[in-house]
Write an enzyme that holds these catalytic residues in place. Sequence first.
Site, mmCIF file in Angstrom:
data_model
loop_
_atom_site.group_PDB
_atom_site.id
_atom_site.type_symbol
_atom_site.label_atom_id
_atom_site.label_comp_id
_atom_site.label_asym_id
_atom_site.label_seq_id
_atom_site.Cartn_x
_atom_site.Cartn_y
_atom_site.Cartn_z
ATOM 1 N N SER A 34 -12.894 14.869 -23.964
ATOM 2 C CA SER A 34 -12.023 15.988 -23.588
ATOM 3 C C SER A 34 -10.955 16.210 -24.655
ATOM 4 C CB SER A 34 -11.353 15.694 -22.239
ATOM 5 O OG SER A 34 -10.554 14.523 -22.333
ATOM 6 N N VAL A 47 0.188 12.202 -16.176
ATOM 7 C CA VAL A 47 0.106 10.806 -16.599
ATOM 8 C C VAL A 47 0.614 10.635 -18.033
ATOM 9 C CG1 VAL A 47 -1.425 8.841 -16.811
ATOM 10 C CG2 VAL A 47 -1.877 10.552 -15.074
ATOM 11 N N LEU A 51 4.463 11.416 -18.367
ATOM 12 C CA LEU A 51 5.319 10.343 -17.838
ATOM 13 C C LEU A 51 5.319 9.134 -18.770
ATOM 14 C CD1 LEU A 51 4.819 9.693 -14.027
ATOM 15 C CD2 LEU A 51 6.930 10.230 -15.249
ATOM 16 N N THR A 67 -19.138 13.919 -24.575
ATOM 17 C CA THR A 67 -18.319 14.486 -25.650
ATOM 18 C C THR A 67 -16.812 14.410 -25.392
ATOM 19 O OG1 THR A 67 -18.769 16.628 -24.642
ATOM 20 C CG2 THR A 67 -20.095 16.042 -26.555
ATOM 21 N N HIS A 118 6.009 -16.984 -1.859
ATOM 22 C CA HIS A 118 7.394 -16.511 -1.794
ATOM 23 C C HIS A 118 8.168 -17.056 -2.996
ATOM 24 C CE1 HIS A 118 11.214 -15.240 -0.218
ATOM 25 N NE2 HIS A 118 11.694 -16.460 -0.435
ATOM 26 N N GLY A 132 4.659 19.010 -19.103
ATOM 27 C CA GLY A 132 3.664 18.414 -18.218
ATOM 28 C C GLY A 132 4.147 17.041 -17.803
HETATM 29 C C1 LIG Z 1 -2.841 9.294 -24.353
HETATM 30 C C2 LIG Z 1 -3.937 8.766 -23.468
HETATM 31 C C3 LIG Z 1 -3.770 7.563 -22.819
HETATM 32 C C4 LIG Z 1 -4.783 7.069 -22.015
HETATM 33 N N1 LIG Z 1 -4.574 5.878 -21.374
HETATM 34 C C5 LIG Z 1 -5.533 5.392 -20.568
HETATM 35 C C6 LIG Z 1 -5.347 4.148 -19.913
HETATM 36 O O1 LIG Z 1 -4.324 3.477 -20.077
HETATM 37 N N2 LIG Z 1 -6.327 3.695 -19.117
HETATM 38 C C7 LIG Z 1 -7.468 4.417 -18.895
HETATM 39 O O2 LIG Z 1 -8.326 3.971 -18.112
HETATM 40 N N3 LIG Z 1 -7.682 5.595 -19.509
HETATM 41 C C8 LIG Z 1 -6.739 6.096 -20.335
HETATM 42 N N4 LIG Z 1 -6.951 7.275 -20.978
HETATM 43 C C9 LIG Z 1 -8.218 7.994 -20.737
HETATM 44 C C10 LIG Z 1 -9.373 7.408 -21.581
HETATM 45 O O3 LIG Z 1 -8.938 7.287 -22.913
HETATM 46 C C11 LIG Z 1 -10.584 8.334 -21.494
HETATM 47 O O4 LIG Z 1 -10.950 8.501 -20.140
HETATM 48 C C12 LIG Z 1 -11.793 7.778 -22.239
HETATM 49 O O5 LIG Z 1 -11.421 7.430 -23.545
HETATM 50 C C13 LIG Z 1 -12.925 8.822 -22.270
HETATM 51 O O6 LIG Z 1 -14.019 8.320 -23.002
HETATM 52 P P1 LIG Z 1 -15.222 9.298 -23.388
HETATM 53 O O7 LIG Z 1 -16.309 8.445 -23.936
HETATM 54 O O8 LIG Z 1 -15.538 10.195 -22.257
HETATM 55 O O9 LIG Z 1 -14.646 10.235 -24.536
HETATM 56 P P2 LIG Z 1 -14.266 9.935 -26.080
HETATM 57 O O10 LIG Z 1 -13.900 8.524 -26.320
HETATM 58 O O11 LIG Z 1 -13.299 11.000 -26.433
HETATM 59 O O12 LIG Z 1 -15.641 10.193 -26.859
HETATM 60 C C14 LIG Z 1 -16.174 11.481 -27.067
HETATM 61 C C15 LIG Z 1 -16.768 11.518 -28.461
HETATM 62 O O13 LIG Z 1 -17.623 12.652 -28.574
HETATM 63 C C16 LIG Z 1 -17.503 13.190 -29.871
HETATM 64 N N5 LIG Z 1 -17.995 14.575 -29.815
HETATM 65 C C17 LIG Z 1 -17.463 15.619 -29.130
HETATM 66 N N6 LIG Z 1 -18.250 16.708 -29.254
HETATM 67 C C18 LIG Z 1 -19.298 16.346 -30.035
HETATM 68 C C19 LIG Z 1 -20.456 17.029 -30.502
HETATM 69 N N7 LIG Z 1 -20.729 18.284 -30.163
HETATM 70 N N8 LIG Z 1 -21.315 16.363 -31.320
HETATM 71 C C20 LIG Z 1 -21.101 15.066 -31.653
HETATM 72 N N9 LIG Z 1 -20.026 14.365 -31.206
HETATM 73 C C21 LIG Z 1 -19.136 14.993 -30.405
HETATM 74 C C22 LIG Z 1 -16.015 13.059 -30.171
HETATM 75 O O14 LIG Z 1 -15.769 13.116 -31.560
HETATM 76 C C23 LIG Z 1 -15.715 11.676 -29.573
HETATM 77 O O15 LIG Z 1 -15.864 10.643 -30.500
HETATM 78 C C24 LIG Z 1 -5.987 7.793 -21.836
HETATM 79 C C25 LIG Z 1 -6.181 9.010 -22.511
HETATM 80 C C26 LIG Z 1 -5.168 9.482 -23.323
HETATM 81 C C27 LIG Z 1 -5.398 10.774 -24.067
HETATM 82 N N1 LIG Z 2 -2.722 5.170 -17.633
HETATM 83 C C1 LIG Z 2 -3.837 5.879 -17.666
HETATM 84 O O1 LIG Z 2 -4.859 5.496 -17.105
HETATM 85 C C2 LIG Z 2 -3.876 7.172 -18.399
HETATM 86 C C3 LIG Z 2 -2.901 7.480 -19.331
HETATM 87 C C4 LIG Z 2 -2.951 8.715 -19.953
HETATM 88 C C5 LIG Z 2 -3.979 9.599 -19.663
HETATM 89 N N2 LIG Z 2 -4.922 9.253 -18.765
HETATM 90 C C6 LIG Z 2 -5.999 10.209 -18.394
HETATM 91 O O2 LIG Z 2 -5.881 11.399 -19.152
HETATM 92 C C7 LIG Z 2 -5.842 12.502 -18.265
HETATM 93 C C8 LIG Z 2 -5.049 13.616 -18.878
HETATM 94 O O3 LIG Z 2 -3.649 13.325 -18.824
HETATM 95 P P1 LIG Z 2 -2.586 14.483 -18.736
HETATM 96 O O4 LIG Z 2 -1.271 13.857 -18.461
HETATM 97 O O5 LIG Z 2 -2.749 15.387 -19.892
HETATM 98 O O6 LIG Z 2 -3.095 15.309 -17.482
HETATM 99 P P2 LIG Z 2 -2.643 15.288 -15.955
HETATM 100 O O7 LIG Z 2 -3.605 16.131 -15.239
HETATM 101 O O8 LIG Z 2 -2.404 13.909 -15.478
HETATM 102 O O9 LIG Z 2 -1.222 15.991 -15.968
HETATM 103 C C9 LIG Z 2 -1.005 17.277 -16.425
HETATM 104 C C10 LIG Z 2 0.228 17.810 -15.739
HETATM 105 O O10 LIG Z 2 0.662 18.970 -16.413
HETATM 106 C C11 LIG Z 2 1.049 19.912 -15.452
HETATM 107 N N3 LIG Z 2 0.951 21.229 -16.099
HETATM 108 C C12 LIG Z 2 -0.147 21.985 -16.328
HETATM 109 N N4 LIG Z 2 0.205 23.115 -16.982
HETATM 110 C C13 LIG Z 2 1.549 23.057 -17.180
HETATM 111 C C14 LIG Z 2 2.495 23.916 -17.786
HETATM 112 N N5 LIG Z 2 2.139 25.065 -18.337
HETATM 113 N N6 LIG Z 2 3.791 23.515 -17.798
HETATM 114 C C15 LIG Z 2 4.176 22.335 -17.248
HETATM 115 N N7 LIG Z 2 3.319 21.515 -16.662
HETATM 116 C C16 LIG Z 2 2.028 21.853 -16.626
HETATM 117 C C17 LIG Z 2 0.097 19.701 -14.284
HETATM 118 O O11 LIG Z 2 0.625 20.188 -13.083
HETATM 119 C C18 LIG Z 2 0.006 18.183 -14.284
HETATM 120 O O12 LIG Z 2 1.022 17.610 -13.511
HETATM 121 C C19 LIG Z 2 -5.224 11.940 -16.987
HETATM 122 O O13 LIG Z 2 -5.560 12.694 -15.866
HETATM 123 C C20 LIG Z 2 -5.787 10.557 -16.937
HETATM 124 O O14 LIG Z 2 -7.015 10.550 -16.243
HETATM 125 C C21 LIG Z 2 -4.885 8.062 -18.119
#
Ligand SMILES: Cc1cc2nc3c(=O)[nH]c(=O)nc-3n(C[C@H](O)[C@H](O)[C@H](O)COP(=O)(O)OP(=O)(O)OC[C@H]3O[C@@H](n4cnc5c(N)ncnc54)[C@H](O)[C@@H]3O)c2cc1C
Ligand SMILES: NC(=O)c1ccc[n+]([C@@H]2O[C@H](COP(=O)([O-])OP(=O)(O)OC[C@H]3O[C@@H](n4cnc5c(N)ncnc54)[C@H](O)[C@@H]3O)[C@@H](O)[C@H]2O)c1
Length: 461
Positions: free
Chosen positions: A143, A181, A184, A141, A443, A178
């Site tokens: 996050s 990731v 930033l 499901t 190089h 925050g």
């Molecule tokens: C801004 C951002 C940037 C990111 N960039 C990267 C990156 O560059 N590289 C990387 O590796 N990862 C990245 N990630 C992380 C990556 O996107 C996630 O780890 C990945 O998409 C998780 O996939 P998932 O299948 O667990 O969840 P999801 O793709 O969120 O799928 C969960 C699904 O469950 C459904 N659902 C929830 N509850 C229910 C329920 N009770 N009944 C039916 N359906 C339900 C939701 O609607 C959703 O469609 C990024 C994340 C974010 C937010």
């Molecule tokens: N390039 C990638 O692969 C990519 C890109 C985006 C997201 N993601 C995934 O999504 C996850 C979630 O990303 P995210 O950036 O939300 O989480 P994160 O855990 O990377 O960072 C959250 C940050 O917020 C800080 N924080 C928590 N509470 C706070 C507060 N009250 N005030 C200020 N700072 C606070 C924490 O100390 C932490 O440094 C990542 O951990 C990563 O696995 C991956």
Amino acid sequence: MQTLRTDVAIIGAGTAGLSAYRAAKAEGKQAVLIEGGAYGTTCARVGCMPSKLLIAAAEAAHAVQLAPRFGVNVSGVEVDGRAVMARLRNERDRFVGFVVDGVHALPAADRLVGHARFIDDNLLQLGDHTTLRAASVVIATGSTPIVPEALAGLGDRLLVNDDVFEWQDLPRSVAVVGAGVIGLELGQALARLGVRVTLYGGSRGHIGPLTDPQVIDEAHRVFGATLHLEPRGRVVSASRTEAGVTLRYARADGTHSEDTFDYVLAAAGRRPNVAHLGLANTSLELDAHGVPRYDAATLQAGRAPVFLAGDVNDAHALLHEAADDGRAAGRNAARFPAVEPVARRAALAIVFSDPQIAIVGQAHATLEAGTFVTGAVHFEDQGRSRVMLKNHGLGHVYVDRETRRLLGAEWFGPAAEHIGHLLAWSAQMRLSVDDMLAMPFYHPVIEEGLRTALRDAAAQL
Ligand SMILES: Cc1cc2nc3c(=O)[nH]c(=O)nc-3n(C[C@H](O)[C@H](O)[C@H](O)COP(=O)(O)OP(=O)(O)OC[C@H]3O[C@@H](n4cnc5c(N)ncnc54)[C@H](O)[C@@H]3O)c2cc1C
Ligand SMILES: NC(=O)c1ccc[n+]([C@@H]2O[C@H](COP(=O)([O-])OP(=O)(O)OC[C@H]3O[C@@H](n4cnc5c(N)ncnc54)[C@H](O)[C@@H]3O)[C@@H](O)[C@H]2O)c1
């Protein structure tokens, strides 16, 4: 109310769920994929892909801003926010379209729509229209962003990542709360596109996923030189004003800052989507966050026919890990009770900031003091990086004292997305520092920086 039966029910049609569905079908079992929201996955819709599209536009703007330092003068450059966002949304929609087409190509009977909740370990209710009995269930499901308490009550001035990718135009100013990731990546990209950004770190001074104190210090220094970064402290209050949101921040050194922004972006981490799953109706043991306790090797929750895959299991929150989890959980769910441990790849996480960050294998915080040496490279004088004006950062490799094997790395520097792969492949192949140094290095390339770090480690062994 209709009642259905299946071998494997998968809750969530994201990356993990889709991969679990395919794995269960490949085992020759019946499987159904349940989705309560929109098809298209978090990665394509509001995650990996749109964030990288924003970063690509920011890199283009930054390259132009950097050009005069090469003696190339550019005039009349402006960022057209509407055009930036239009390209982002168009390309994003294209990626989402491929995923949605893929889901629609699945047999209609295997796709159920509705929010699923458990009635018991094997019985799910979907909305108010269907009950589904399943021999086993995969919870996939995903996050949801966490909104810190201080930001509650900001209404439409409060943003999460999903909102950013729906913008028609760029705002004038954004406070990013925050410095992980998402903070930033999006904070730096928006700043490079001309948005006034302040990046507010948390009380522990974390930056990205780094855990190595020296690399963290370097990241604070490098990002702090080009971004308005408040590295360590706490948001004390955030209130709506006529001009937007006024945010008050208590720095770790006891001083305060106060500033007003158009919007606040919550980038303070994500929590697993378990709240509305009816897990209290199951036999599963839950942890303090309400997530079922599960075996990291098999992804099985206790001894129940329930498996956790992707972001919901709160382990990695990365796309490739969600896909691997899904494959493993789908297969084990189909074979239940004959579940098997899953072979994992070497850990690899990349942040698409500039400089980029890569964490490989064992992060510094997980290593046992005295068992390893740290090899370092500083990028200021690294040849190719300097040529390209990309000479910022610090790379650390960790090498086991006894076996001389690469244990892991925290790498903050140019092209870390590529260096990170070389390091992760080496860690997975269990290469020693000597094996790695015997590989070819051209190089002048940034990989010569990796060689410097490896030589530094080898000299200490
Ligand atoms: C801004 C951002 C940037 C990111 N960039 C990267 C990156 O560059 N590289 C990387 O590796 N990862 C990245 N990630 C992380 C990556 O996107 C996630 O780890 C990945 O998409 C998780 O996939 P998932 O299948 O667990 O969840 P999801 O793709 O969120 O799928 C969960 C699904 O469950 C459904 N659902 C929830 N509850 C229910 C329920 N009770 N009944 C039916 N359906 C339900 C939701 O609607 C959703 O469609 C990024 C994340 C974010 C937010
Ligand atoms: N390039 C990638 O692969 C990519 C890109 C985006 C997201 N993601 C995934 O999504 C996850 C979630 O990303 P995210 O950036 O939300 O989480 P994160 O855990 O990377 O960072 C959250 C940050 O917020 C800080 N924080 C928590 N509470 C706070 C507060 N009250 N005030 C200020 N700072 C606070 C924490 O100390 C932490 O440094 C990542 O951990 C990563 O696995 C991956």
